[in-house]
Design an enzyme around this catalytic site. Structure first.
Site, PDB file in Angstrom:
ATOM      1  N   LYS A 240     -13.073  -1.953   9.967  1.00 58.90           N
ATOM      2  CA  LYS A 240     -13.002  -2.961   8.916  1.00 58.90           C
ATOM      3  C   LYS A 240     -12.116  -4.098   9.362  1.00 58.90           C
ATOM      4  O   LYS A 240     -11.038  -3.816   9.886  1.00 58.90           O
ATOM      5  CB  LYS A 240     -12.410  -2.259   7.683  1.00 58.90           C
ATOM      6  CG  LYS A 240     -12.132  -3.104   6.495  1.00 58.90           C
ATOM      7  CD  LYS A 240     -11.584  -2.242   5.394  1.00 58.90           C
ATOM      8  CE  LYS A 240     -11.177  -3.165   4.287  1.00 58.90           C
ATOM      9  NZ  LYS A 240     -10.007  -2.838   3.639  1.00 58.90           N
TER      10      LYS A 240
ATOM     11  N   ARG B 252      -8.248  -9.236  -2.860  1.00 60.66           N
ATOM     12  CA  ARG B 252      -6.911  -9.165  -3.462  1.00 60.66           C
ATOM     13  C   ARG B 252      -6.863  -9.927  -4.782  1.00 60.66           C
ATOM     14  O   ARG B 252      -6.092  -9.574  -5.671  1.00 60.66           O
ATOM     15  CB  ARG B 252      -5.864  -9.653  -2.470  1.00 60.66           C
ATOM     16  CG  ARG B 252      -5.752  -8.648  -1.333  1.00 60.66           C
ATOM     17  CD  ARG B 252      -4.720  -9.028  -0.309  1.00 60.66           C
ATOM     18  NE  ARG B 252      -4.866  -8.173   0.869  1.00 60.66           N
ATOM     19  CZ  ARG B 252      -4.274  -8.399   2.031  1.00 60.66           C
ATOM     20  NH1 ARG B 252      -3.468  -9.430   2.167  1.00 60.66           N
ATOM     21  NH2 ARG B 252      -4.469  -7.574   3.040  1.00 60.66           N
TER      22      ARG B 252
ATOM     23  N   SER C 184     -14.752  -8.422   1.620  1.00 65.40           N
ATOM     24  CA  SER C 184     -14.896  -9.499   0.642  1.00 65.40           C
ATOM     25  C   SER C 184     -14.979 -10.883   1.287  1.00 65.40           C
ATOM     26  O   SER C 184     -15.744 -11.737   0.834  1.00 65.40           O
ATOM     27  CB  SER C 184     -13.737  -9.456  -0.358  1.00 65.40           C
ATOM     28  OG  SER C 184     -12.488  -9.553   0.316  1.00 65.40           O
TER      29      SER C 184
ATOM     30  N   LYS D 147      -8.370  -0.334  10.600  1.00 63.05           N
ATOM     31  CA  LYS D 147      -8.363  -1.398   9.595  1.00 63.05           C
ATOM     32  C   LYS D 147      -7.414  -2.490  10.056  1.00 63.05           C
ATOM     33  O   LYS D 147      -6.207  -2.278  10.132  1.00 63.05           O
ATOM     34  CB  LYS D 147      -7.906  -0.813   8.258  1.00 63.05           C
ATOM     35  CG  LYS D 147      -7.771  -1.824   7.153  1.00 63.05           C
ATOM     36  CD  LYS D 147      -7.471  -1.150   5.839  1.00 63.05           C
ATOM     37  CE  LYS D 147      -7.232  -2.169   4.742  1.00 63.05           C
ATOM     38  NZ  LYS D 147      -6.937  -1.537   3.462  1.00 63.05           N
TER      39      LYS D 147
ATOM     40  N   CYS E 183       0.812  -1.226   0.000  1.00 60.22           N
ATOM     41  CA  CYS E 183       0.000   0.000   0.000  1.00 60.22           C
ATOM     42  C   CYS E 183       0.843   1.274   0.000  1.00 60.22           C
ATOM     43  O   CYS E 183       0.291   2.374   0.071  1.00 60.22           O
ATOM     44  CB  CYS E 183      -0.939  -0.009   1.194  1.00 60.22           C
ATOM     45  SG  CYS E 183      -2.048  -1.434   1.216  1.00 60.22           S
TER      46      CYS E 183
HETATM   47  C1  PBG Z   1      -6.846  -1.433  -0.253  1.00 59.67           C
HETATM   48  C2  PBG Z   1      -8.087  -2.044   0.279  1.00 59.67           C
HETATM   49  C3  PBG Z   1      -8.316  -3.374   0.616  1.00 59.67           C
HETATM   50  C4  PBG Z   1      -9.636  -3.465   0.986  1.00 59.67           C
HETATM   51  C5  PBG Z   1     -10.177  -2.190   0.896  1.00 59.67           C
HETATM   52  N1  PBG Z   1      -9.202  -1.325   0.466  1.00 59.67           N
HETATM   53  C6  PBG Z   1      -7.422  -4.533   0.541  1.00 59.67           C
HETATM   54  C7  PBG Z   1      -6.344  -4.720   1.509  1.00 59.67           C
HETATM   55  O1  PBG Z   1      -6.099  -3.887   2.384  1.00 59.67           O
HETATM   56  O2  PBG Z   1      -5.665  -5.715   1.365  1.00 59.67           O
HETATM   57  C8  PBG Z   1     -10.350  -4.715   1.398  1.00 59.67           C
HETATM   58  C9  PBG Z   1     -11.757  -4.782   0.965  1.00 59.67           C
HETATM   59  C10 PBG Z   1     -12.360  -6.137   0.968  1.00 59.67           C
HETATM   60  O3  PBG Z   1     -11.740  -7.158   1.339  1.00 59.67           O
HETATM   61  O4  PBG Z   1     -13.519  -6.213   0.575  1.00 59.67           O
HETATM   62  N2  PBG Z   1      -5.928  -1.055   0.717  1.00 59.67           N
HETATM   63 ZN    ZN Z   2      -3.866  -0.786  -0.037  1.00 60.46          ZN
END
Ligand code: PBG
Ligand code: ZN
Length: 347
Positions: A270, A227, A296, A217, A152
């Protein structure tokens, strides 16, 4: 006598009767208000409203492109034209907003395409703005969909750098806001990302663009299907050096307080179902709107079990969304926005 004889129902079973010596006090009879749906409706504490649902959309370049995502039944990567069609349907169902994720044609180590005004997210935003639908338009701000390594932030060797990532996040936020995003949603979990984006937006005259902060998060296994959708699995290591330890609740509240202080307009937790305690505590502590992201993996668990006939899909989806609301979420980001809105209209 065999074992089987033991478990056979007794023919001398008595009729049900009160337990001797137990009287239920009148005030303990909580079942009174559960007798009919109308009575239950009078005292229901948490209700769902499609206006508070936000549907994530994965957008790609091109036209008439629709690529279903295997681990996310019902979800697909869409080109801008089809994203507008999907948006029109969601607006018709009363869904409140969209959260856009872009998957670029080409990735690079610095994730430069994240801020490309010609990328799929700005392209879709411009078309959505022109379509004039009654939907709030939000765009996720992160580099992981755009970097070759899937992290990220920008790297020094295998270190994910904090401060050098902030400028790239601010540039992406400005590009999306200029294309029509009313809300930008930083999800990189870099320290200071909300302040950097607020400063970047304000310097560009975008003072009305709101920030939905992915404040708390967790580094969760439940992002797996996403992913695959975004092709953003880290090429090495994992995200535990910047996303939060799922074991930490107090730290989640601290992250939220920091994002509030940096100027966030909405605070998000989240995944949703593994953060209900954080949500409930945040509800008491903050007056800002709270959001929860049903991610997800939460979708995948529900869909897989429903497909096997192990869960009733409709009841399970509405129950999980209601629990998220009950815990304190004002808005819910969910891949199930359309179905949930349809079911609520039928009820
Ligand atoms: C990007 C992001 C992610 C998600 C939202 N923004 C992926 C991650 O952090 O790996 C996850 C959303 C989901 O799993 O539905 N940083
Ligand atoms: Zn990210």
């Amino acid at each position: 006598m065999t074992l089987l004889d033991d478990v056979r129902p007794s023919t001398t079973m008595e009729a049900p009767r009160a337990a001797p010596g137990v009287t239920v006090p009148a005030a303990h009879r909580t079942r009174r208000m559960r007798r009919t749906e109308a009575l239950r409706g009078l005292v229901r504490e948490a209700r769902l409203d499609p206006a508070a649902f936000v549907q994530p959309l994965f957008v790609v370049s091109g036209r008439s492109r629709r690529e279903p995502i295997a681990a996310m039944p019902g979800q697909a990567r869409l080109s801008a034209d089809l994203a507008v069609e999907a948006a029109r349907e969601l607006a018709g169902l009363g869904v409140g907003g969209l959260l856009l994720f872009g998957i670029p044609d080409a990735k690079d180590p610095a994730g430069l395409a994240a801020a490309d005004p010609g990328g799929p997210v700005p392209e879709t935003l411009r078309r959505l703005r022109d379509a004039g639908l009654p939907l709030a338009l939000a765009a996720d701000v992160c580099l992981c969909e755009y970097t070759t390594h899937g992290h990220c932030g920008v790297l020094d060797g295998e270190r994910i750098l904090n401060d050098p990532t902030l400028g790239a996040l601010a540039a992406a936020a400005v590009a999306y806001a200029e294309a029509g995003a009313e809300i930008v949603a930083p999800s990189a979990m870099m320290d200071g990302q909300v302040a950097a984006i607020r400063a970047g937006l304000d310097a560009a005259g975008l003072t009305e663009t709101a920030i939905l902060a992915y404040a708390a998060k967790h580094a969760s296994a439940l992002y797996g299907p996403f992913r695959d959708a975004a092709d953003s699995t880290p090429a090495f290591g994992d995200r535990r050096g910047y996303q939060m330890d799922p074991a930490n609740g107090r730290e989640a509240l601290r992250e939220m307080a920091l994002d509030a202080a940096e100027g966030a307009d909405i605070l998000m937790v989240k995944p949703a179902l593994t953060s209900l305690d954080v949500l409930a505590r945040a509800r008491d502590r903050f007056d800002l709107p709270l959001a929860a992201y049903q991610v997800s993996g939460e979708l995948a668990m529900l869909e897989a079990a429903a497909e096997r006939g192990w869960l009733d899909r409709r009841r399970s989806v509405l129950e999980t969304l209601t629990a998220i609301r009950r815990a304190g979420a004002d808005l819910i980001v969910t891949y199930l926005s359309a179905d949930a809105a349809r079911w609520l209209a039928e009820d």
